[in-house]
Design a protein around this motif. Sequence first.
Motif, mmCIF file in Angstrom:
data_model
loop_
_atom_site.group_PDB
_atom_site.id
_atom_site.type_symbol
_atom_site.label_atom_id
_atom_site.label_comp_id
_atom_site.label_asym_id
_atom_site.label_seq_id
_atom_site.Cartn_x
_atom_site.Cartn_y
_atom_site.Cartn_z
ATOM 1 N N MET A 1 3.322 5.018 -7.525
ATOM 2 C CA MET A 1 2.835 6.233 -6.885
ATOM 3 C C MET A 1 3.721 6.593 -5.696
ATOM 4 S SD MET A 1 -1.054 6.767 -5.725
ATOM 5 C CE MET A 1 -1.271 7.505 -4.125
ATOM 6 N N LYS A 2 4.097 7.856 -5.591
ATOM 7 C CA LYS A 2 4.971 8.302 -4.504
ATOM 8 C C LYS A 2 4.135 8.642 -3.269
ATOM 9 C CE LYS A 2 9.228 9.447 -3.405
ATOM 10 N NZ LYS A 2 10.260 8.454 -3.305
ATOM 11 N N LYS A 3 4.451 7.975 -2.157
ATOM 12 C CA LYS A 3 3.639 8.228 -0.961
ATOM 13 C C LYS A 3 4.488 8.706 0.203
ATOM 14 C CE LYS A 3 0.459 4.693 -2.484
ATOM 15 N NZ LYS A 3 1.175 4.304 -3.695
ATOM 16 N N ARG A 4 5.760 9.011 -0.066
ATOM 17 C CA ARG A 4 6.657 9.428 1.014
ATOM 18 C C ARG A 4 6.887 10.926 0.967
ATOM 19 N NH1 ARG A 4 11.347 5.553 -0.772
ATOM 20 N NH2 ARG A 4 10.119 3.684 -1.051
ATOM 21 N N SER A 5 7.201 11.477 2.140
ATOM 22 C CA SER A 5 7.481 12.921 2.146
ATOM 23 C C SER A 5 8.951 13.126 1.800
ATOM 24 C CB SER A 5 7.146 13.525 3.511
ATOM 25 O OG SER A 5 8.301 13.672 4.289
ATOM 26 N N MET A 6 9.192 14.147 0.996
ATOM 27 C CA MET A 6 10.560 14.429 0.565
ATOM 28 C C MET A 6 11.419 14.904 1.735
ATOM 29 S SD MET A 6 11.332 13.719 -2.464
ATOM 30 C CE MET A 6 12.771 14.716 -2.840
ATOM 31 N N GLN A 214 1.445 4.938 8.766
ATOM 32 C CA GLN A 214 0.262 5.529 8.125
ATOM 33 C C GLN A 214 -0.113 4.763 6.862
ATOM 34 O OE1 GLN A 214 1.744 9.518 7.898
ATOM 35 N NE2 GLN A 214 0.725 10.167 9.783
ATOM 36 N N LEU A 215 0.903 4.316 6.114
ATOM 37 C CA LEU A 215 0.637 3.500 4.912
ATOM 38 C C LEU A 215 -0.041 2.193 5.297
ATOM 39 C CD1 LEU A 215 3.695 3.626 2.466
ATOM 40 C CD2 LEU A 215 1.376 4.374 2.059
ATOM 41 N N ARG A 216 0.468 1.597 6.388
ATOM 42 C CA ARG A 216 -0.107 0.321 6.833
ATOM 43 C C ARG A 216 -1.571 0.505 7.233
ATOM 44 N NH1 ARG A 216 -1.174 -2.360 10.964
ATOM 45 N NH2 ARG A 216 -0.495 -0.737 12.397
ATOM 46 N N GLU A 217 -1.861 1.601 7.920
ATOM 47 C CA GLU A 217 -3.244 1.868 8.332
ATOM 48 C C GLU A 217 -4.136 2.079 7.109
ATOM 49 O OE1 GLU A 217 -3.087 5.136 11.120
ATOM 50 O OE2 GLU A 217 -2.185 3.890 12.683
ATOM 51 N N ARG A 218 -3.600 2.797 6.112
ATOM 52 C CA ARG A 218 -4.360 3.045 4.874
ATOM 53 C C ARG A 218 -4.616 1.732 4.138
ATOM 54 N NH1 ARG A 218 -1.690 7.287 1.009
ATOM 55 N NH2 ARG A 218 -2.615 6.460 -0.881
ATOM 56 N N ALA A 221 -7.313 -0.227 5.839
ATOM 57 C CA ALA A 221 -8.629 0.341 5.528
ATOM 58 C C ALA A 221 -9.062 -0.052 4.122
ATOM 59 C CB ALA A 221 -8.579 1.864 5.661
ATOM 60 N N LEU A 222 -8.112 -0.028 3.173
ATOM 61 C CA LEU A 222 -8.430 -0.396 1.780
ATOM 62 C C LEU A 222 -8.773 -1.880 1.666
ATOM 63 C CD1 LEU A 222 -5.972 1.425 -0.623
ATOM 64 C CD2 LEU A 222 -8.457 1.403 -0.718
ATOM 65 N N LYS A 223 -8.054 -2.707 2.431
ATOM 66 C CA LYS A 223 -8.309 -4.147 2.391
ATOM 67 C C LYS A 223 -9.745 -4.431 2.816
ATOM 68 C CE LYS A 223 -3.732 -6.168 2.963
ATOM 69 N NZ LYS A 223 -2.727 -6.605 3.939
ATOM 70 N N LEU B 44 -0.226 -1.254 -1.670
ATOM 71 C CA LEU B 44 -1.228 -0.196 -1.737
ATOM 72 C C LEU B 44 -1.597 0.111 -3.185
ATOM 73 C CD1 LEU B 44 -2.658 1.459 0.420
ATOM 74 C CD2 LEU B 44 -0.959 3.236 0.125
ATOM 75 N N ASP B 45 -0.608 0.138 -4.060
ATOM 76 C CA ASP B 45 -0.868 0.387 -5.490
ATOM 77 C C ASP B 45 -1.783 -0.686 -6.067
ATOM 78 O OD1 ASP B 45 0.552 2.691 -5.590
ATOM 79 O OD2 ASP B 45 2.411 1.781 -6.311
ATOM 80 N N VAL B 46 -1.482 -1.940 -5.738
ATOM 81 C CA VAL B 46 -2.290 -3.058 -6.255
ATOM 82 C C VAL B 46 -3.727 -2.936 -5.754
ATOM 83 C CG1 VAL B 46 -2.600 -5.573 -6.100
ATOM 84 C CG2 VAL B 46 -0.316 -4.616 -6.469
ATOM 85 N N LEU B 47 -3.862 -2.647 -4.463
ATOM 86 C CA LEU B 47 -5.202 -2.549 -3.890
ATOM 87 C C LEU B 47 -5.988 -1.364 -4.448
ATOM 88 C CD1 LEU B 47 -4.825 -3.502 -0.145
ATOM 89 C CD2 LEU B 47 -6.491 -4.397 -1.733
#
Lengths: 228, 57
Positions: A1-6, A214-218, A221-223, B44-47
Amino acid sequence: MKKRSMLAEIMLVLGGIITTVALLMAFFWAPASLYPDGRVDFAQKIFYFHVPVAEASFLVFVFTAYYGIRFLMTKRREYDTKAKIATEVTLFFVLLTMATGILWTRVEWNVWWQWEPRLTTYFIMTLLVIGYFVLRNSVEDEEKRATYAAAFGILAFIDAPISFLITRFVQSTHPVVFKSGGLETPMLVTFIIAQVGMIMLGYAFYQLRLQQEQLRERLDALKISVGG
Amino acid sequence: MGDIYSQVLPQAPYVIAAYALIWVSLLGFVGVVFSRLRRLEKELDVLEESLKRREQA
């Protein structure tokens, strides 16, 4: 999944190309600078990247103060994150400015360091930027840390315009770059291209680091969601 | 020409060092940020996948 801004990646690539072009122009197009006695001043080539890196440090530092003010006004965590990332990128450019400046000083002034106004005020700025992170790491409470860091970042930024303008108001041995008739056209063009490239890189660095944060924060939160 | 070389060569190590420092630092910064970004994206993908499976179950 692409999560970076172009945009950040485009700016990174463009900035990389432009700075590389500027590097080639500095050595193969811009004429050699001469000392008053006619000798070649080869060390002047450092200027084409030392100054853009320094300008980038001032520019990114503006965002530390800006997001610091936004944080104090709104208390929103995202502004604290943005101010922190801006200060990180500032630190990167500040250290590069100091290192390249010291190399130039060694050649031109025959010393590694001189306590003249520009160097001294920039050294103070370096200490303030380092101090920002010392402060952040010494406060455990998240809210207090963000508030203190925002206030410190705003106050620290006051040194940036002082350092930038001091050579115009106080007698200094440091060259003044932006003055009328200061540079020949090929030198000026090379410098401007290097400056544009470095600002693009600065923007890309800031955005990429922000995305990482921002990815780390997300992820954190998911963890918590997965764990609970 | 020899005169020019004698003027340029003593300064050359400092100029080369300055440019090398800038380029190595820029590349290093980009390399570190991209490797961390890739690692975070993978995690993140795995989670997200694991969370999706949990919601479906």
